[in-house]
Scaffold this active site. Structure first.
Site, PDB file in Angstrom:
ATOM      1  N   HIS A  40       0.847  -1.197   0.000  1.00 59.88           N
ATOM      2  CA  HIS A  40       0.000   0.000   0.000  1.00 59.88           C
ATOM      3  C   HIS A  40       0.880   1.243   0.000  1.00 59.88           C
ATOM      4  O   HIS A  40       2.078   1.168   0.282  1.00 59.88           O
ATOM      5  CB  HIS A  40      -0.883   0.014   1.254  1.00 59.88           C
ATOM      6  CG  HIS A  40      -0.069   0.195   2.501  1.00 59.88           C
ATOM      7  ND1 HIS A  40       0.506  -0.859   3.170  1.00 59.88           N
ATOM      8  CD2 HIS A  40       0.315   1.314   3.173  1.00 59.88           C
ATOM      9  CE1 HIS A  40       1.194  -0.413   4.204  1.00 59.88           C
ATOM     10  NE2 HIS A  40       1.099   0.919   4.236  1.00 59.88           N
ATOM     11  N   HIS A 113       6.105   6.387  -0.771  1.00 62.17           N
ATOM     12  CA  HIS A 113       6.899   5.169  -0.923  1.00 62.17           C
ATOM     13  C   HIS A 113       6.041   3.958  -0.592  1.00 62.17           C
ATOM     14  O   HIS A 113       5.128   4.045   0.228  1.00 62.17           O
ATOM     15  CB  HIS A 113       8.121   5.214   0.001  1.00 62.17           C
ATOM     16  CG  HIS A 113       7.792   5.203   1.456  1.00 62.17           C
ATOM     17  ND1 HIS A 113       7.403   6.341   2.147  1.00 62.17           N
ATOM     18  CD2 HIS A 113       7.739   4.189   2.348  1.00 62.17           C
ATOM     19  CE1 HIS A 113       7.156   6.022   3.401  1.00 62.17           C
ATOM     20  NE2 HIS A 113       7.347   4.718   3.559  1.00 62.17           N
TER      21      HIS A 113
END
Ligand code: ATP
Ligand code: MG
Length: 168
Positions: A40, A113
């Site tokens: 995610h 990220h």
């Protein structure tokens, strides 16, 4: 409960991220690899908070994100994204809404990220696969410590955008 707001990865993105993890394993890089279902992009970390119903999730006017690059924070290795102004704008709006509603969240600068590996031992050389996805919602996630790593559960998703709101 421990809460955060994230963009879940599409199947295509998971495949590409899995290929990056495969490259690391092939290079004998050790550590705790994020399982596919946990991949995610975190937009805001709320942390311990008792009332998920109070968390407003602004609607997402759909935009695309594209994989680009990789890096590390210490022994944590991540996949990066191509610079994406609509993503930045959304995160700003989301965090403004949280602040306005007095929902606590980590105010560290947003640095997009996708975590691939924690506790990594070794320095990988990676070819980043070409992959993109359309983001049309974000999810309020609950994080629990399971017997074998973290378990993330989607509590709620943002309402869909209405194309009638688009200009032109
Ligand atoms: P663990 O902390 O046990 O390694 P985790 O980081 O996967 O597990 P959480 O700490 O619950 O699980 O974090 C959920 C998500 O929020 C992850 O994407 C994590 O990187 C991010 N996150 C956690 N803490 C913060 C923080 N203080 N600021 C920003 N993002 C955070
Ligand atoms: Mg953590």
């Amino acid at each position: 409960m421990r809460l955060f707001i994230a963009i879940p990865m599409s199947g295509e993105m998971k495949d590409a991220l899995g290929r990056m993890q495969r490259q690391m394993r092939d290079q004998r890089i050790a550590g705790r690899f994020t399982p596919p279902e946990n991949l995610h992009l975190t937009l805001a970390f709320i942390g311990e908070y008792p009332n998920p119903d109070a968390v407003f999730l602004p609607r997402v006017k759909p935009f695309a994100i594209e994989l680009d690059g990789f890096g590390s924070f210490g022994d944590l290795w991540w996949a990066g994204l191509k610079p994406c102004p609509p993503l930045r704008r959304y995160v700003l709006a989301l965090r403004h809404a949280l602040a306005y509603d007095n929902i606590p969240f980590d105010r560290k600068k947003f640095s997009p990220h996708i975590t691939l590996l924690r506790g990594g031992v070794g320095v990988p050389a990676l070819t980043v696969p070409r992959a993109e996805m359309v983001v049309d919602h974000v999810s309020l996630m609950r994080s629990d410590r399971g017997k074998r790593g973290m378990i993330y559960t989607e509590l709620r998703a943002s309402e869909p955008w209405d194309p009638a709101w688009d200009d032109g």
